[in-house]
Each structure stands twice: as C-alpha cells, then as structure tokens.
Design a protein around this motif. Sequence first.
Motif, PDB file in Angstrom:
ATOM      1  N   LEU A 107       0.837  -1.187   0.000  1.00  0.00           N
ATOM      2  CA  LEU A 107       0.000   0.000   0.000  1.00  0.00           C
ATOM      3  C   LEU A 107       0.876   1.243   0.000  1.00  0.00           C
ATOM      4  CD1 LEU A 107      -2.902   1.253   0.339  1.00  0.00           C
ATOM      5  CD2 LEU A 107      -2.377   1.344   2.786  1.00  0.00           C
ATOM      6  N   ASP A 108       0.779   2.039  -1.064  1.00  0.00           N
ATOM      7  CA  ASP A 108       1.413   3.346  -1.114  1.00  0.00           C
ATOM      8  C   ASP A 108       0.335   4.409  -0.910  1.00  0.00           C
ATOM      9  OD1 ASP A 108       3.860   2.156  -1.543  1.00  0.00           O
ATOM     10  OD2 ASP A 108       3.810   2.409  -3.713  1.00  0.00           O
ATOM     11  N   TRP A 109       0.765   5.618  -0.557  1.00  0.00           N
ATOM     12  CA  TRP A 109      -0.176   6.643  -0.109  1.00  0.00           C
ATOM     13  C   TRP A 109       0.161   7.995  -0.719  1.00  0.00           C
ATOM     14  CZ3 TRP A 109      -4.083   6.013   3.727  1.00  0.00           C
ATOM     15  CH2 TRP A 109      -4.687   7.192   4.168  1.00  0.00           C
ATOM     16  N   VAL A 110      -0.859   8.691  -1.215  1.00  0.00           N
ATOM     17  CA  VAL A 110      -0.740  10.092  -1.588  1.00  0.00           C
ATOM     18  C   VAL A 110      -1.808  10.852  -0.816  1.00  0.00           C
ATOM     19  CG1 VAL A 110      -0.948  11.814  -3.428  1.00  0.00           C
ATOM     20  CG2 VAL A 110       0.172   9.618  -3.897  1.00  0.00           C
ATOM     21  N   GLY A 111      -1.398  11.817  -0.007  1.00  0.00           N
ATOM     22  CA  GLY A 111      -2.351  12.577   0.781  1.00  0.00           C
ATOM     23  C   GLY A 111      -2.160  14.065   0.580  1.00  0.00           C
ATOM     24  N   THR A 112      -3.219  14.734   0.131  1.00  0.00           N
ATOM     25  CA  THR A 112      -3.174  16.181  -0.034  1.00  0.00           C
ATOM     26  C   THR A 112      -3.750  16.848   1.208  1.00  0.00           C
ATOM     27  OG1 THR A 112      -3.354  16.113  -2.458  1.00  0.00           O
ATOM     28  CG2 THR A 112      -4.077  18.140  -1.367  1.00  0.00           C
ATOM     29  N   SER A 113      -2.967  17.718   1.832  1.00  0.00           N
ATOM     30  CA  SER A 113      -3.433  18.497   2.982  1.00  0.00           C
ATOM     31  C   SER A 113      -4.022  17.562   4.044  1.00  0.00           C
ATOM     32  CB  SER A 113      -4.440  19.554   2.512  1.00  0.00           C
ATOM     33  OG  SER A 113      -4.673  20.532   3.501  1.00  0.00           O
ATOM     34  N   MET A 114      -5.327  17.627   4.304  1.00  0.00           N
ATOM     35  CA  MET A 114      -5.942  16.747   5.293  1.00  0.00           C
ATOM     36  C   MET A 114      -5.618  15.281   5.013  1.00  0.00           C
ATOM     37  SD  MET A 114      -9.995  16.191   6.156  1.00  0.00           S
ATOM     38  CE  MET A 114     -10.252  15.260   4.615  1.00  0.00           C
ATOM     39  N   GLY A 115      -5.567  14.899   3.749  1.00  0.00           N
ATOM     40  CA  GLY A 115      -5.248  13.522   3.398  1.00  0.00           C
ATOM     41  C   GLY A 115      -3.861  13.112   3.847  1.00  0.00           C
ATOM     42  N   GLY A 116      -2.918  14.076   3.886  1.00  0.00           N
ATOM     43  CA  GLY A 116      -1.598  13.786   4.415  1.00  0.00           C
ATOM     44  C   GLY A 116      -1.618  13.586   5.915  1.00  0.00           C
ATOM     45  N   LEU A 117      -2.442  14.383   6.613  1.00  0.00           N
ATOM     46  CA  LEU A 117      -2.569  14.202   8.062  1.00  0.00           C
ATOM     47  C   LEU A 117      -3.189  12.852   8.390  1.00  0.00           C
ATOM     48  CD1 LEU A 117      -3.790  17.728   9.237  1.00  0.00           C
ATOM     49  CD2 LEU A 117      -1.460  16.793   9.259  1.00  0.00           C
ATOM     50  N   ILE A 118      -4.157  12.426   7.581  1.00  0.00           N
ATOM     51  CA  ILE A 118      -4.753  11.100   7.787  1.00  0.00           C
ATOM     52  C   ILE A 118      -3.692  10.015   7.590  1.00  0.00           C
ATOM     53  CG2 ILE A 118      -6.481   9.463   6.956  1.00  0.00           C
ATOM     54  CD1 ILE A 118      -8.153  11.927   6.085  1.00  0.00           C
ATOM     55  N   GLY A 119      -2.882  10.168   6.562  1.00  0.00           N
ATOM     56  CA  GLY A 119      -1.816   9.200   6.324  1.00  0.00           C
ATOM     57  C   GLY A 119      -0.807   9.158   7.450  1.00  0.00           C
ATOM     58  N   LEU A 120      -0.455  10.337   7.974  1.00  0.00           N
ATOM     59  CA  LEU A 120       0.487  10.380   9.081  1.00  0.00           C
ATOM     60  C   LEU A 120      -0.132   9.775  10.335  1.00  0.00           C
ATOM     61  CD1 LEU A 120       3.337  11.263   9.746  1.00  0.00           C
ATOM     62  CD2 LEU A 120       2.459  13.551  10.267  1.00  0.00           C
ATOM     63  N   GLY A 121      -1.436  10.021  10.524  1.00  0.00           N
ATOM     64  CA  GLY A 121      -2.130   9.397  11.649  1.00  0.00           C
ATOM     65  C   GLY A 121      -2.178   7.889  11.519  1.00  0.00           C
ATOM     66  N   LEU A 122      -2.403   7.400  10.315  1.00  0.00           N
ATOM     67  CA  LEU A 122      -2.418   5.958  10.072  1.00  0.00           C
ATOM     68  C   LEU A 122      -1.052   5.353  10.338  1.00  0.00           C
ATOM     69  CD1 LEU A 122      -4.021   3.484   8.914  1.00  0.00           C
ATOM     70  CD2 LEU A 122      -3.067   4.104   6.693  1.00  0.00           C
ATOM     71  N   ALA A 123       0.000   6.009   9.837  1.00  0.00           N
ATOM     72  CA  ALA A 123       1.352   5.503  10.048  1.00  0.00           C
ATOM     73  C   ALA A 123       1.710   5.522  11.525  1.00  0.00           C
ATOM     74  CB  ALA A 123       2.351   6.334   9.249  1.00  0.00           C
ATOM     75  N   GLY A 124       1.295   6.576  12.237  1.00  0.00           N
ATOM     76  CA  GLY A 124       1.562   6.651  13.661  1.00  0.00           C
ATOM     77  C   GLY A 124       0.846   5.567  14.435  1.00  0.00           C
ATOM     78  N   ALA A 125      -0.396   5.298  14.051  1.00  0.00           N
ATOM     79  CA  ALA A 125      -1.145   4.231  14.713  1.00  0.00           C
ATOM     80  C   ALA A 125      -0.501   2.877  14.470  1.00  0.00           C
ATOM     81  CB  ALA A 125      -2.589   4.229  14.231  1.00  0.00           C
ATOM     82  N   ALA A 126       0.023   2.662  13.266  1.00  0.00           N
ATOM     83  CA  ALA A 126       0.661   1.389  12.941  1.00  0.00           C
ATOM     84  C   ALA A 126       1.932   1.174  13.751  1.00  0.00           C
ATOM     85  CB  ALA A 126       0.980   1.333  11.450  1.00  0.00           C
ATOM     86  N   LEU A 127       2.563   2.260  14.175  1.00  0.00           N
ATOM     87  CA  LEU A 127       3.779   2.135  14.964  1.00  0.00           C
ATOM     88  C   LEU A 127       3.501   1.535  16.336  1.00  0.00           C
ATOM     89  CD1 LEU A 127       5.527   5.548  14.199  1.00  0.00           C
ATOM     90  CD2 LEU A 127       6.255   3.292  13.419  1.00  0.00           C
ATOM     91  N   VAL A 128       2.298   1.815  16.877  1.00  0.00           N
ATOM     92  CA  VAL A 128       1.995   1.376  18.239  1.00  0.00           C
ATOM     93  C   VAL A 128       0.989   0.241  18.297  1.00  0.00           C
ATOM     94  CG1 VAL A 128       2.530   3.635  19.186  1.00  0.00           C
ATOM     95  CG2 VAL A 128       0.191   3.124  18.500  1.00  0.00           C
ATOM     96  N   SER A 129       0.326  -0.070  17.168  1.00  0.00           N
ATOM     97  CA  SER A 129      -0.716  -1.086  17.184  1.00  0.00           C
ATOM     98  C   SER A 129      -0.488  -2.119  16.093  1.00  0.00           C
ATOM     99  CB  SER A 129      -2.099  -0.438  16.988  1.00  0.00           C
ATOM    100  OG  SER A 129      -3.085  -1.434  16.878  1.00  0.00           O
ATOM    101  N   PRO A 130      -0.073  -3.347  16.455  1.00  0.00           N
ATOM    102  CA  PRO A 130       0.085  -4.389  15.446  1.00  0.00           C
ATOM    103  C   PRO A 130      -1.189  -4.651  14.671  1.00  0.00           C
ATOM    104  CG  PRO A 130       1.061  -5.062  17.527  1.00  0.00           C
ATOM    105  CD  PRO A 130       0.274  -3.807  17.791  1.00  0.00           C
ATOM    106  N   ALA A 131      -2.338  -4.322  15.240  1.00  0.00           N
ATOM    107  CA  ALA A 131      -3.602  -4.577  14.549  1.00  0.00           C
ATOM    108  C   ALA A 131      -3.745  -3.747  13.287  1.00  0.00           C
ATOM    109  CB  ALA A 131      -4.774  -4.270  15.482  1.00  0.00           C
ATOM    110  N   LEU A 132      -2.945  -2.687  13.167  1.00  0.00           N
ATOM    111  CA  LEU A 132      -3.051  -1.818  11.999  1.00  0.00           C
ATOM    112  C   LEU A 132      -1.937  -2.056  10.995  1.00  0.00           C
ATOM    113  CD1 LEU A 132      -4.015   1.553  13.725  1.00  0.00           C
ATOM    114  CD2 LEU A 132      -5.519  -0.132  12.669  1.00  0.00           C
TER     115      LEU A 132
END
Length: 313
Positions: A107-132
């Motif tokens: 899975l690759d990601w392109v996020g514009t503005s809010m979409g980039g924040l969502i991507g960063l939030g997803l990546a951050g969640a994956a760092l702490v949660s194996p479920a993601l």
Amino acid sequence: MSAIARSTEPRLDSVTCASPAGLHRMAYWEWGDPDNDRVLLCVHGLTRTGRDFDLLAQALQGDYRVVCPDVVGRGRSDWLIDPAGYVVPQYVADMVALIARLAPARLDWVGTSMGGLIGLGLAGAALVSPALRPSRGRWGLDATPDVPLGRMVFNDIGPALDLDGLSRIGSYVGQDIRFASFQQAVDYVHAVSQGFGPHDDAGWAALTEHVFHEQDGQWVKHYDLRIAQPFALQTPDATTAAEALLWRAWDHLPMPALVLRGAQSDILSAETAQQMVSRNANARCVEFLGVGHAPTLRSEDQIEAVRRFLLTA
C-alpha cells in the motif's frame, strides 16, 4: 494492459465504516486492474473529493489499483450523525476499514493536505498497534508487520500547521453558498483557490465539477457544512498537542516519504518542510514555483514528481 487498466473513467464503490454514533458508508473511486494487489490510496483535502486525483490516477493505473475515497461527509459518502466525528482519528479508522476491504500486498499513499494528516495518523497508529499493520496482503487483528506500508507522499502538509493558513480555510468552510449557474460556482472555486496555481478554464471547471452539485436549480457545495464545527473548536493548546503527536509519528516514519510544497503555501512553511527533511532521513522535498496550497497534481511536472518517487526502485 487490460481495458480496465486503460479506463478513462473510474469505478464507484463503497465500504461500511463505524463511528460511535453508528455505521456510515464511505464511497471510493477506483482506477486500474481490480486484481492488482499493489494499491495506491489517494486521499483529498478538507473540502475536496477523491475525483481530485483523476489525472494522477490515469497516469498510474497501469502500475497500481488506484483508490480515491470521498472522506466521510464529502462527495458520494454519507454524512455523519454527529459532526464531532469529523476529525482525523475517525478518518483514520475509516481508512483502516477501506484497507481491510482492499487487502493490498503493498500500500502506497498520496495525501493532499488533510489527506496527508490522515496518512500520518495511520502511520503513527501502525507504529503502536500491530492490529493496523499489514501482513500477507491482509489487514486485521491477527496481522504482523510482514508487509510494510510502502511509500508515502505528503502534498503540502506537515506536522506543524500555519495558523494564518488555517484561518483562511476556516473562513469559508462552513458557509452555505449557492449559485444559480455552474459557471458562477467555477468562478467561486477559482477565487478561493488561488493557491492551486495556474489552470486554464477547463482545469478550473474540472476542479469544480465534483465539489458543487445541482440541487433544486442551484449549485451547492458537495459536503456536510458541519465539517467546519470541529475545525472551529480547535484551541491553541489542542493544536500544540496535536502537532507534538504528529511530529512523533513523522520522526519515526520508517518508509520513504516525499514532501510536496507549493512555494507560496500558507499551510506548509518552508521552515517546516526543511525541518521534516532534516528530522527524517527517509524524506525528501520537491517544491513547485507559482503554487500555494496546494498543488493539484494535475500538471505534468507534479504528476511526474509523484510517479518517479513511487515507481523508482
């Protein structure tokens, strides 16, 4: 290349997501071979839709299954019962549901503005949660990090947000503006979106087509105006706390990242972009002259910058 992969029109589908107030449907536009397990997820800005990525998707659909959701409250997606849900954590949860549906091997990601924040939030969640974390092309509770999230593009957004730029956007997000003709809607989008950079008449019409729709003889905004409510409730303390979390996610982002910046952006400052590159060795930045917030990824140079980053070994 198959006929599907060469398509000039996307397919429309949806996925059911959950919020504390109940279930809602998130629509998404899809380009390319539906059996391709290499997925590019493109997520739009605050008041935009997945159709913003049409030209980028057409350029990359031979290499990816390109999926462009309408974030909940926008476009063809449902509106939330409780507007308090129009926040990044809910959007991240919706993207997890979509990713589970798509079951990508990569899975690759392109996020514009809010979409980039969502991507960063997803990546951050994956760092702490194996479920993601993705595993063997599947995302679920039993996942392990066998198959990492791939490359990420952050289009004119970063962990630090310019408050003047946010105030500019906030000044029009919740306004109930209606027009008697489509051309008047085009003129409005042109007026409030100077940061998009230069476009011809056809380009401005394309940038308007999916963000206004005709209703009872008038052209109205495509989104739930209540998305402005959580936006307006942000306090300086809340913004500072959010930025600290975003910087933590950015500093530990393990995958290659491309930061795109409009040289005249009032959301992503040159200083923040430079700091992003200096704090994360996996990141690099490309700047576009004559553009503010945000590059629309419609011009050849912008599309080529993204294509080269995603596809270069």
